[in-house]
Scaffold this motif. Sequence first.
Motif, mmCIF file in Angstrom:
data_model
loop_
_atom_site.group_PDB
_atom_site.id
_atom_site.type_symbol
_atom_site.label_atom_id
_atom_site.label_comp_id
_atom_site.label_asym_id
_atom_site.label_seq_id
_atom_site.Cartn_x
_atom_site.Cartn_y
_atom_site.Cartn_z
ATOM 1 N N ILE A 196 3.462 9.812 -7.987
ATOM 2 C CA ILE A 196 4.288 9.966 -9.193
ATOM 3 C C ILE A 196 3.406 10.239 -10.399
ATOM 4 C CG2 ILE A 196 5.757 8.690 -10.805
ATOM 5 C CD1 ILE A 196 6.991 7.313 -8.333
ATOM 6 N N LEU A 197 2.318 9.483 -10.524
ATOM 7 C CA LEU A 197 1.426 9.648 -11.677
ATOM 8 C C LEU A 197 0.733 11.014 -11.672
ATOM 9 C CD1 LEU A 197 -0.074 6.087 -11.901
ATOM 10 C CD2 LEU A 197 1.589 7.148 -13.430
ATOM 11 N N LYS A 198 0.518 11.580 -10.503
ATOM 12 C CA LYS A 198 -0.068 12.924 -10.441
ATOM 13 C C LYS A 198 0.888 13.961 -11.013
ATOM 14 C CE LYS A 198 -2.821 12.231 -6.289
ATOM 15 N NZ LYS A 198 -2.931 12.593 -4.873
ATOM 16 N N ARG A 199 2.184 13.741 -10.828
ATOM 17 C CA ARG A 199 3.174 14.714 -11.280
ATOM 18 C C ARG A 199 3.582 14.511 -12.744
ATOM 19 N NH1 ARG A 199 3.063 14.462 -6.156
ATOM 20 N NH2 ARG A 199 3.930 15.944 -4.710
ATOM 21 N N PHE A 200 3.390 13.297 -13.262
ATOM 22 C CA PHE A 200 3.751 12.995 -14.640
ATOM 23 C C PHE A 200 2.561 12.384 -15.379
ATOM 24 C CE2 PHE A 200 7.705 12.509 -12.183
ATOM 25 C CZ PHE A 200 8.449 13.503 -12.770
ATOM 26 N N PRO A 201 1.566 13.184 -15.724
ATOM 27 C CA PRO A 201 0.364 12.614 -16.359
ATOM 28 C C PRO A 201 0.616 12.073 -17.761
ATOM 29 C CG PRO A 201 0.243 15.004 -16.304
ATOM 30 C CD PRO A 201 1.475 14.614 -15.527
ATOM 31 N N ALA A 202 1.763 12.375 -18.368
ATOM 32 C CA ALA A 202 2.041 11.879 -19.718
ATOM 33 C C ALA A 202 2.287 10.365 -19.726
ATOM 34 C CB ALA A 202 3.250 12.596 -20.296
ATOM 35 N N PHE A 242 0.811 -1.208 0.000
ATOM 36 C CA PHE A 242 0.000 0.000 0.000
ATOM 37 C C PHE A 242 0.848 1.263 0.000
ATOM 38 C CE2 PHE A 242 -3.423 -2.880 0.855
ATOM 39 C CZ PHE A 242 -4.473 -2.285 0.180
ATOM 40 N N ARG A 243 2.024 1.209 0.622
ATOM 41 C CA ARG A 243 2.938 2.347 0.565
ATOM 42 C C ARG A 243 3.415 2.555 -0.865
ATOM 43 N NH1 ARG A 243 7.022 0.527 3.399
ATOM 44 N NH2 ARG A 243 5.829 0.657 5.316
ATOM 45 N N GLY A 244 3.714 1.466 -1.569
ATOM 46 C CA GLY A 244 4.128 1.550 -2.967
ATOM 47 C C GLY A 244 3.033 2.106 -3.853
ATOM 48 N N ARG A 245 1.793 1.680 -3.605
ATOM 49 C CA ARG A 245 0.667 2.213 -4.382
ATOM 50 C C ARG A 245 0.487 3.714 -4.143
ATOM 51 N NH1 ARG A 245 -2.844 -1.269 -6.791
ATOM 52 N NH2 ARG A 245 -2.384 -3.466 -6.444
ATOM 53 N N PHE A 246 0.702 4.144 -2.900
ATOM 54 C CA PHE A 246 0.599 5.568 -2.578
ATOM 55 C C PHE A 246 1.663 6.361 -3.336
ATOM 56 C CE2 PHE A 246 2.106 9.117 0.024
ATOM 57 C CZ PHE A 246 0.950 9.888 0.070
ATOM 58 N N TYR A 247 2.902 5.855 -3.321
ATOM 59 C CA TYR A 247 3.976 6.546 -4.028
ATOM 60 C C TYR A 247 3.721 6.566 -5.529
ATOM 61 C CZ TYR A 247 6.700 6.430 0.288
ATOM 62 O OH TYR A 247 7.139 6.590 1.569
ATOM 63 N N ALA A 248 3.206 5.459 -6.070
ATOM 64 C CA ALA A 248 2.909 5.407 -7.499
ATOM 65 C C ALA A 248 1.835 6.425 -7.869
ATOM 66 C CB ALA A 248 2.456 4.006 -7.889
ATOM 67 N N ALA A 249 0.827 6.557 -7.025
ATOM 68 C CA ALA A 249 -0.226 7.546 -7.296
ATOM 69 C C ALA A 249 0.341 8.957 -7.285
ATOM 70 C CB ALA A 249 -1.343 7.411 -6.277
ATOM 71 N N LEU A 262 5.015 0.150 -12.840
ATOM 72 C CA LEU A 262 5.320 1.050 -11.726
ATOM 73 C C LEU A 262 4.760 0.506 -10.418
ATOM 74 C CD1 LEU A 262 6.502 3.831 -10.911
ATOM 75 C CD2 LEU A 262 4.224 4.777 -11.303
ATOM 76 N N LEU A 263 3.517 0.033 -10.429
ATOM 77 C CA LEU A 263 2.922 -0.529 -9.221
ATOM 78 C C LEU A 263 3.668 -1.768 -8.757
ATOM 79 C CD1 LEU A 263 -0.907 -0.164 -9.881
ATOM 80 C CD2 LEU A 263 0.469 1.059 -8.207
ATOM 81 N N ASP A 264 4.058 -2.633 -9.687
ATOM 82 C CA ASP A 264 4.798 -3.835 -9.318
ATOM 83 C C ASP A 264 6.150 -3.509 -8.705
ATOM 84 O OD1 ASP A 264 2.767 -5.483 -10.128
ATOM 85 O OD2 ASP A 264 3.649 -5.888 -12.101
#
Length: 82
Positions: free
Chosen positions: A54-60, A45-52, A70-72
Amino acid sequence: MNVNQRSVYSAANFALFLTNIANRLVLQRRQQIPNFGIHDLKAEFRGRFYAAEILKRFPAFTENAFIDRLLDSLSTIGAAHP
């Protein structure tokens, strides 16, 4: 400190509820990974939080293959049984 009986009762019930949810999630994941434990669940769940974040900052980079990789990769950082 103001502590009344009702707020302590509510907090204790909420803590037990979260414990039950965590145990259920661990049991579900143990079907795929037999040694999966609570530390692995926390790392996932910590990894999923970090991935979310990252995706907010790089929407491309929002194609599904990239998100899955990325989630894996982020979910196994800090896991006891990757």
